[in-house]
Every structure is written in C-alpha cells, then in structure tokens.
Scaffold this motif. Structure first.
Motif, PDB file in Angstrom:
ATOM      1  N   VAL A   1       0.832  -1.202   0.000  1.00 26.89           N
ATOM      2  CA  VAL A   1       0.000   0.000   0.000  1.00 26.89           C
ATOM      3  C   VAL A   1       0.865   1.250   0.000  1.00 26.89           C
ATOM      4  CG1 VAL A   1      -1.756   1.277   1.294  1.00 26.89           C
ATOM      5  CG2 VAL A   1      -1.908  -1.195   1.113  1.00 26.89           C
ATOM      6  N   ASN A   2       2.029   1.167   0.629  1.00 26.11           N
ATOM      7  CA  ASN A   2       2.898   2.338   0.794  1.00 26.11           C
ATOM      8  C   ASN A   2       4.006   2.413  -0.255  1.00 26.11           C
ATOM      9  OD1 ASN A   2       1.495   3.035   3.189  1.00 26.11           O
ATOM     10  ND2 ASN A   2       2.727   1.576   4.352  1.00 26.11           N
ATOM     11  N   SER A   3       3.975   1.577  -1.286  1.00 30.81           N
ATOM     12  CA  SER A   3       5.035   1.575  -2.291  1.00 30.81           C
ATOM     13  C   SER A   3       4.440   1.836  -3.673  1.00 30.81           C
ATOM     14  CB  SER A   3       5.776   0.238  -2.287  1.00 30.81           C
ATOM     15  OG  SER A   3       4.892  -0.825  -2.590  1.00 30.81           O
ATOM     16  N   GLN A   4       5.283   2.253  -4.588  1.00 27.84           N
ATOM     17  CA  GLN A   4       4.857   2.504  -5.956  1.00 27.84           C
ATOM     18  C   GLN A   4       4.823   1.177  -6.725  1.00 27.84           C
ATOM     19  OE1 GLN A   4       7.481   5.404  -7.627  1.00 27.84           O
ATOM     20  NE2 GLN A   4       6.642   7.108  -6.440  1.00 27.84           N
ATOM     21  N   ILE A   5       3.708   0.937  -7.377  1.00 33.26           N
ATOM     22  CA  ILE A   5       3.511  -0.317  -8.105  1.00 33.26           C
ATOM     23  C   ILE A   5       3.053   0.005  -9.517  1.00 33.26           C
ATOM     24  CG2 ILE A   5       2.126  -2.427  -8.248  1.00 33.26           C
ATOM     25  CD1 ILE A   5       1.947  -2.395  -5.233  1.00 33.26           C
ATOM     26  N   ILE A   6       3.658  -0.648 -10.484  1.00 35.95           N
ATOM     27  CA  ILE A   6       3.207  -0.540 -11.875  1.00 35.95           C
ATOM     28  C   ILE A   6       2.341  -1.757 -12.173  1.00 35.95           C
ATOM     29  CG2 ILE A   6       3.907  -0.431 -14.280  1.00 35.95           C
ATOM     30  CD1 ILE A   6       6.546   0.781 -13.376  1.00 35.95           C
ATOM     31  N   ASN A   7       1.087  -1.509 -12.534  1.00 34.55           N
ATOM     32  CA  ASN A   7       0.165  -2.588 -12.859  1.00 34.55           C
ATOM     33  C   ASN A   7       0.025  -2.679 -14.374  1.00 34.55           C
ATOM     34  OD1 ASN A   7      -1.986  -4.372 -13.195  1.00 34.55           O
ATOM     35  ND2 ASN A   7      -3.028  -3.677 -11.363  1.00 34.55           N
ATOM     36  N   TYR A   8       0.585  -3.739 -14.957  1.00 33.45           N
ATOM     37  CA  TYR A   8       0.544  -3.914 -16.395  1.00 33.45           C
ATOM     38  C   TYR A   8      -0.784  -4.496 -16.885  1.00 33.45           C
ATOM     39  CZ  TYR A   8       5.601  -3.129 -16.440  1.00 33.45           C
ATOM     40  OH  TYR A   8       6.845  -2.577 -16.309  1.00 33.45           O
ATOM     41  N   SER A   9      -1.625  -4.942 -15.952  1.00 36.91           N
ATOM     42  CA  SER A   9      -2.866  -5.610 -16.336  1.00 36.91           C
ATOM     43  C   SER A   9      -4.092  -4.752 -16.086  1.00 36.91           C
ATOM     44  CB  SER A   9      -3.014  -6.931 -15.568  1.00 36.91           C
ATOM     45  OG  SER A   9      -1.922  -7.775 -15.805  1.00 36.91           O
ATOM     46  N   LYS A  10      -3.931  -3.570 -15.500  1.00 38.26           N
ATOM     47  CA  LYS A  10      -5.068  -2.713 -15.185  1.00 38.26           C
ATOM     48  C   LYS A  10      -5.644  -2.143 -16.469  1.00 38.26           C
ATOM     49  CE  LYS A  10      -7.387  -0.816 -11.708  1.00 38.26           C
ATOM     50  NZ  LYS A  10      -8.096  -1.616 -10.708  1.00 38.26           N
ATOM     51  N   GLU A  11      -6.858  -2.575 -16.810  1.00 37.94           N
ATOM     52  CA  GLU A  11      -7.566  -2.127 -18.002  1.00 37.94           C
ATOM     53  C   GLU A  11      -6.963  -2.673 -19.297  1.00 37.94           C
ATOM     54  OE1 GLU A  11     -10.287  -0.740 -17.472  1.00 37.94           O
ATOM     55  OE2 GLU A  11     -10.007  -0.221 -15.366  1.00 37.94           O
ATOM     56  N   LEU A  12      -5.661  -2.914 -19.353  1.00 38.60           N
ATOM     57  CA  LEU A  12      -5.012  -3.330 -20.590  1.00 38.60           C
ATOM     58  C   LEU A  12      -3.959  -4.389 -20.288  1.00 38.60           C
ATOM     59  CD1 LEU A  12      -4.917  -2.666 -23.633  1.00 38.60           C
ATOM     60  CD2 LEU A  12      -3.050  -1.092 -23.117  1.00 38.60           C
ATOM     61  N   LYS A  13      -4.090  -5.556 -20.905  1.00 33.24           N
ATOM     62  CA  LYS A  13      -3.173  -6.658 -20.608  1.00 33.24           C
ATOM     63  C   LYS A  13      -2.205  -6.942 -21.769  1.00 33.24           C
ATOM     64  CE  LYS A  13      -6.437  -8.987 -17.530  1.00 33.24           C
ATOM     65  NZ  LYS A  13      -7.177 -10.227 -17.251  1.00 33.24           N
ATOM     66  N   THR A  14      -2.374  -6.259 -22.885  1.00 35.69           N
ATOM     67  CA  THR A  14      -1.562  -6.580 -24.048  1.00 35.69           C
ATOM     68  C   THR A  14      -0.108  -6.162 -23.856  1.00 35.69           C
ATOM     69  OG1 THR A  14      -2.246  -4.483 -25.027  1.00 35.69           O
ATOM     70  CG2 THR A  14      -3.489  -6.431 -25.651  1.00 35.69           C
ATOM     71  N   VAL A  15       0.782  -6.907 -24.504  1.00 37.82           N
ATOM     72  CA  VAL A  15       2.229  -6.672 -24.416  1.00 37.82           C
ATOM     73  C   VAL A  15       2.799  -6.738 -25.831  1.00 37.82           C
ATOM     74  CG1 VAL A  15       4.409  -7.551 -23.513  1.00 37.82           C
ATOM     75  CG2 VAL A  15       2.348  -7.695 -22.114  1.00 37.82           C
ATOM     76  N   PRO A  16       3.694  -5.812 -26.220  1.00 37.22           N
ATOM     77  CA  PRO A  16       4.288  -5.901 -27.561  1.00 37.22           C
ATOM     78  C   PRO A  16       5.344  -6.993 -27.636  1.00 37.22           C
ATOM     79  CG  PRO A  16       5.176  -4.009 -26.389  1.00 37.22           C
ATOM     80  CD  PRO A  16       4.120  -4.595 -25.497  1.00 37.22           C
ATOM     81  N   ALA A  17       5.306  -7.770 -28.713  1.00 36.60           N
ATOM     82  CA  ALA A  17       6.359  -8.747 -29.008  1.00 36.60           C
ATOM     83  C   ALA A  17       7.200  -8.164 -30.137  1.00 36.60           C
ATOM     84  CB  ALA A  17       5.745 -10.082 -29.422  1.00 36.60           C
ATOM     85  N   ILE A  18       8.441  -7.827 -29.831  1.00 36.68           N
ATOM     86  CA  ILE A  18       9.294  -7.077 -30.769  1.00 36.68           C
ATOM     87  C   ILE A  18      10.459  -7.945 -31.230  1.00 36.68           C
ATOM     88  CG2 ILE A  18      10.687  -4.990 -31.069  1.00 36.68           C
ATOM     89  CD1 ILE A  18       9.099  -3.737 -28.766  1.00 36.68           C
ATOM     90  N   VAL A  19      10.707  -7.944 -32.537  1.00 32.80           N
ATOM     91  CA  VAL A  19      11.861  -8.630 -33.130  1.00 32.80           C
ATOM     92  C   VAL A  19      12.662  -7.602 -33.921  1.00 32.80           C
ATOM     93  CG1 VAL A  19      12.642 -10.392 -34.733  1.00 32.80           C
ATOM     94  CG2 VAL A  19      10.709 -10.867 -33.238  1.00 32.80           C
ATOM     95  N   GLN A  20      13.942  -7.523 -33.658  1.00 34.34           N
ATOM     96  CA  GLN A  20      14.822  -6.603 -34.374  1.00 34.34           C
ATOM     97  C   GLN A  20      15.727  -7.399 -35.311  1.00 34.34           C
ATOM     98  OE1 GLN A  20      16.829  -4.405 -31.290  1.00 34.34           O
ATOM     99  NE2 GLN A  20      15.061  -3.058 -30.945  1.00 34.34           N
ATOM    100  N   VAL A  21      16.016  -6.808 -36.474  1.00 33.62           N
ATOM    101  CA  VAL A  21      16.836  -7.500 -37.461  1.00 33.62           C
ATOM    102  C   VAL A  21      17.585  -6.458 -38.296  1.00 33.62           C
ATOM    103  CG1 VAL A  21      15.003  -7.580 -39.192  1.00 33.62           C
ATOM    104  CG2 VAL A  21      16.825  -9.279 -39.256  1.00 33.62           C
ATOM    105  N   GLY A  22      18.788  -6.809 -38.717  1.00 30.97           N
ATOM    106  CA  GLY A  22      19.565  -5.956 -39.606  1.00 30.97           C
ATOM    107  C   GLY A  22      19.747  -6.627 -40.952  1.00 30.97           C
ATOM    108  N   VAL A  23      19.605  -5.864 -42.052  1.00 29.87           N
ATOM    109  CA  VAL A  23      19.729  -6.418 -43.397  1.00 29.87           C
ATOM    110  C   VAL A  23      20.842  -5.684 -44.133  1.00 29.87           C
ATOM    111  CG1 VAL A  23      17.300  -7.051 -43.445  1.00 29.87           C
ATOM    112  CG2 VAL A  23      18.018  -4.858 -44.408  1.00 29.87           C
ATOM    113  N   SER A  24      21.243  -6.235 -45.246  1.00 32.50           N
ATOM    114  CA  SER A  24      22.338  -5.688 -46.035  1.00 32.50           C
ATOM    115  C   SER A  24      21.969  -4.336 -46.636  1.00 32.50           C
ATOM    116  CB  SER A  24      22.708  -6.667 -47.158  1.00 32.50           C
ATOM    117  OG  SER A  24      23.615  -6.075 -48.060  1.00 32.50           O
ATOM    118  N   TYR A  25      22.974  -3.475 -46.800  1.00 33.07           N
ATOM    119  CA  TYR A  25      22.770  -2.185 -47.459  1.00 33.07           C
ATOM    120  C   TYR A  25      22.383  -2.355 -48.930  1.00 33.07           C
ATOM    121  CZ  TYR A  25      24.250   1.073 -43.809  1.00 33.07           C
ATOM    122  OH  TYR A  25      24.302   1.852 -42.680  1.00 33.07           O
TER     123      TYR A  25
END
Length: 579
Positions: free
Chosen positions: A403-427
């Motif tokens: 109750v006395n600490s800061q909490i980040i709630n990732y599920s409040k109203e919105l539960k989606t999470v981005p799935a990110i893939v990074q890639v490098g290609v030839s010039y």
C-alpha cells in the motif's frame, strides 16, 4: 468501575452456587437435566452421521448451498427444541413452586431458567452466524452465473452446448448500414446465406465492437441458459458416478480426497479453462482441493466469528454486566493486545484497502519498486505472494508494504504486451522491399502463432477463425483502439546493416516469447525466399564484387515488388515528401 464489575460477578456467583443445592433437592429436576445432557450427546452423534450421509448424496453436488444450510441448521434445530422443551417442562411443573424454597433457591431457579435461555440464544446466534455466509456465498455464485451468461452471449455459445442453444434463444438482427471495413457488395452477399450471416455475427469493428444486435426468441434466456448448464452438470455427475469417464471406474461422492466436482467448482474450472468442456475423471483425486488450498481467506470465513462475538456481548449485557465498565476494566489488556497485533492489523487493513479499491487482483502482472516483475498469485491479510513472470521465483511481501510503495500494474484495463523482433539487413537490399516482407512476416505470425489449445496469441481486430466461419478463440477481445499491426520501423543505419524492427501485440506477458520465436522462424524462411541478406558483423576488408552481388539481388526485384503491392509497407514513408 472495576468494583462494579466485581459486584455483578459476585452476585451471579452466589446464584450459581445455589443451583447445585436446587438440583439436589428435586429428583424430577435431576431427571430433566439428565435427559437434557443425554439428549444433546445423542443429537451430536446423530448429527455427525447425518452430515456424513448428506456429503455422499447427489444433492450435495447439485445443490451445495442447500446441503450446507441443512447441515448447519439441523443440529441447532433439534438442540433448541430439546433445551426449550426441558425449560418449559421445568417452568410449568411444580418443581419451582415449593413454598419451602429459600430466597436463595428462588434466585437460583431464575438463574437456572435464564441459563437455559442463554444456551438457546447462543445456539441460535451460532446458527445465524453460519447461515449468513452461506446466503452471501449463494448470492456471489448467482452473480458469477450471470457473468458466465454474459461470456456465453459474447462467445455465441459454449463448445458443449446442445443443438446450437444460442441461436435457439437469440436471433441476430443485421445493421442497416455497411459496417466499417466491409465492402457494400460483400456485405450484401454475406447477408444472403446462413453461413455468411453467422460470419457477420462474429465480426468485430476496429474498435472491438460487434455489429448488429440480438433479439430474444424466448421470454427469459438466462433461465434457459441455467437449465442447460445444470443439464451438462447432471451428465458430468452421472458419468463420474457410472464409470463412463476417463478414469474408467465409478467415482464415489463424498470421497476423501474429493473425486467429483461440486457444481460451483465445476463452473469455476470452466471459467479458468475458457469455458472448455470438463472431462469427467480427467483429473486426479483431490485436484480441485489442492488447487484451492492456498487461496486467500474470504471475509465470509471470519464473518461467523464477528457475528457470534456480537451475540456473546449481547448475552453478557443481558446478564446485567455493563459493557462500558467491562471494556474499561479490560482496557489495559486491550491496549497490550493492540500493540502486539499492530503489524497484523496494518496488514489486515491494507488487505481490505487493496480488495476494496482493486489496486490489483489475483492474476494481474505488476512491477515492484525493486523491479521484481510478476503475477499476483494470492493476496492474504498477512502477506502477498507474487510469482515471477517467467516462473523463476516467488516474492513473499507483507501486504502493508504494497500500500505504501509505488507499483506498476501492467494488467489494469489493458493486458496486451508488444512482441518485438529486431533485425539488420544488407545495405544492398531495398528498404521498402524489406519493410513489405516484414509486414508479411508479422501478418503470418498473427494468423499462425497459436498456443497448445489452438488459440491465437496475437491480439487482432478480427479473429482469423472467422474467415473459416468458426467462433473467435478470444484473440479479438482485448482490442486496442485504432490498433494497426504489424508495426514495422526502420530504426537506423548501422555500421554493417540497415536495422529494422517489427512488432505485434500479444495477449499477455508470457506469450511474447513464443511469438518472437515464431516470427524469427517465419522471417528466416521469407528472407531466404526473397534473398534478403543479413550481413556478417565483421570488420575485415571485403574483396567481393559489389556490382555482381547487386545484380544477383536484383534478379528477384519483381517478386519483392509484388509483396509491396500485396502487403504494403505499413506506415513507413507516409507523411514524407521531396524537397
């Protein structure tokens, strides 16, 4: 004040001391008391047998709240009847009308009658304190059943429904105007066929709203839904009892550990499994009990204590003890007890605050100030258990600290999470062609990446199963407003590569890892198909023929341009212009 309490107590002690003399003076009174004691013992023994018998009966599974009510009420009913009968017998006979009784004995007779009445009051209070939680639980389960009905309507029926129950209760009314995202001609063609109308029923707009509306075909669809669910449970129970189940044997009701779900547990298991059918005998004995043993205590479990304490205080006041005087006399003890239980009470009130304000609930993913990221496993009035998001560990934290600490709630109203893939290609590759192929990779991942139950892991505006005229698997329930995915970004010009990233939104934290893996697999196949090259991260001098390599890559330019025409390049390049 303490002296007043002592005076009252001493007066009662004098009266109680005279009761044995009163009992010794009358053989009839002794017989009545013996009947009372023997009767209570007999009632308790008979009640234990009756309670065990009810637990083995079918109605304890199909009507668990009624069964609990019967078990709670039957013992007090007979006990009250016996005590009242003995009290009336003693008061209406001439046992206390003997003129030779002394003043002390007269006082003792009143105290004796009052004692029997007190026992009755305490029994009644005990009964009420246990019946009220049963009624509250019944109300809670009824509300959950209404929520199940809402889910059933949203899913257009459950998988185990008989004879398309949903369309026997509701008729779909199409919208007058063409829905967003549909061509006018396509919309009219779909309305012409039964399969097309079913597809439109399940369609959602980009904002996640269904199209059209539903009209009742029966007076009370909810009652029909409840009747259907009870019929399903009857079949489940009969299959368990008859041996027509996965275990191959007849499961015994009332068995320890429990082998058959009560109807409330059966409904709960369906909720936890996204309303899939419950297979009889598929779980080991005691599965549900073990699964729920660590759940936090409900307020309904401590409510009987509070009610009974209130009854006891009322009885104490009825006996002439001033509660204010009693509280004052025990004030020192209360202060000491309060100091000893200070942290316990802080945790308890923090628990109530978290529950009331719904800061987080079981199943939410939160992050603590220590950067511990995990799912809330259970909240208790003493500690809260948080399971690491990747199942690495458990954090056990005093509830008051949350109750006395800061909490980040990732599920409040919105539960989606981005799935990110990074890639490098030839010039040497065309960035627009690469972007189009990455869009294709993302869209294939959206359709093809599923969990072990065949449900899509990526949140989508419209479930791909609708294209097959099948119900949505739920991937289009947590729709983000104006969601446009997959998202492709040209991040930077790196030393050896052109760096891109592609991401989609998945339904929960754990799903991102499988989606990332599947996207990389699809990306590898598509890059190989279209000769999109990933450069080696080396610093040696390259002696290759760049012109020749460019000519090799250019051979598939037409194929890659077709991908641009079919999939586009997302929103890359929009808003730019030439100088």
């Amino acid at each position: 004040m303490a002296e007043e309490v002592l005076d009252v107590v001493s007066e009662q002690v004098v009266q109680f001391d005279a009761i044995p003399q009163l009992i010794a003076s009358s053989a009839s009174l002794q017989i009545a008391i013996a009947v009372l004691i023997i009767g209570i013992i007999g009632i308790v023994i008979a009640y234990r047998g009756f309670a065990n018998w009810t637990k083995r009966q079918k109605f304890s599974y199909t009507r668990p709240h009624f069964a609990r009510f019967v078990r709670v009420a039957i013992l007090p009913f007979f006990a009250i009847a016996l005590i009242s009968s003995v009290n009336v017998y003693i008061q209406t006979t001439e046992l206390f009308n003997d003129s030779e009784l002394t003043i002390e004995e007269f006082s003792a007779s009143d105290t004796f009658a009052k004692t029997l009445n007190t026992i009755n009051i305490l029994v009644i209070g005990y009964t009420i304190s246990h019946i009220i939680p049963i009624l509250l639980t019944k109300i809670e389960k009824s509300n959950l059943e209404k929520e199940d009905f809402g889910q059933w309507k949203e899913l257009r029926g459950f998988k185990d429904d008989n004879e398309d129950l949903f369309h026997r209760l509701f008729e779909w009314i199409p919208p007058k105007n063409t829905p967003e995202g549909l061509d006018e001609k396509e919309f009219r063609n779909l309305l012409e066929t039964v399969e097309g109308r079913r597809k439109l029923e399940l369609l959602r707009t980009r904002r996640g709203n269904p199209i059209g509306s539903f009209q009742n075909l029966v007076k009370n669809p909810f009652e029909e839904f409840k009747k259907s669910e009870r019929e399903k449970y009857e079949k489940y129970y009969n299959d368990c009892f008859s041996g027509n189940n996965e275990s191959g044997k007849s499961l015994k009701p009332g068995q320890e550990p429990e082998e058959i779900y009560q109807i409330d547990i059966w409904r709960e298991e369906k909720r936890l499994n996204h309303f899939d059918p419950i297979i009889p005998g598929a779980r080991p004995a005691g599965y549900a009990e073990r699964k729920r043993k660590d759940l936090p205590k409900s307020y309904k479990q401590i409510l009987p204590v509070g009610i009974f304490v209130a009854v006891v205080l009322g009885v104490v006041s009825w006996w002439g003890v001033d509660l204010f005087v009693l509280a004052t006399a025990t004030g020192g003890f209360a202060i000491g007890l309060g100091l000893a239980l200070q942290e316990t009470m802080q945790n308890y009130f923090a628990y109530i605050m978290i529950r009331k304000d719904k800061i987080f609930v079981e199943g939410d993913r939160i992050q603590l100030e220590t950067n511990f990221n995990g799912y809330v496993h259970k909240i208790t009035p003493r500690v809260t258990y948080i399971r690491h998001a990747l199942n690495e560990s458990y954090a056990v934290i005093p509830t008051r600290n949350l109750v006395n600490s800061q909490i980040i709630n990732y599920s409040k109203e919105l539960k989606t999470v981005p799935a990110i893939v990074q890639v490098g290609v030839s010039y040497l590759n065309n960035p627009k062609q690469v972007a189009a192929i990455l869009v294709k990779v993302g869209k294939k991942a959206m359709k093809e990446t599923t969990d072990e139950r065949g449900r899509h892991l990526v949140v989508q505006n419209s479930c791909p199963y609708l294209e097959q005229n099948l119900p949505s698997c739920g991937c289009d329930k947590e729709v983000i407003e104006n969601l446009n995915q997959p998202v492709v970004r040209f991040n930077q010009f790196n030393d050896s590569s052109l760096d891109f990233s592609v991401w989609v939104y998945v339904r929960d934290y754990g799903s991102q890892f499988k989606v990332q893996t599947d996207m990389r697999m699809i990306m590898y196949e598509q890059f190989k198909k279209y000769d999109i090259r990933i450069p080696w991260p080396i610093r040696t001098v390259y002696q290759g023929d760049e012109k020749k390599e460019f000519e090799e890559i250019s051979k598939l330019d037409s194929n890659r341009d077709k991908v641009i025409d079919e999939y586009g390049i997302g929103d890359i390049g929009r808003g730019g212009g030439e100088d």
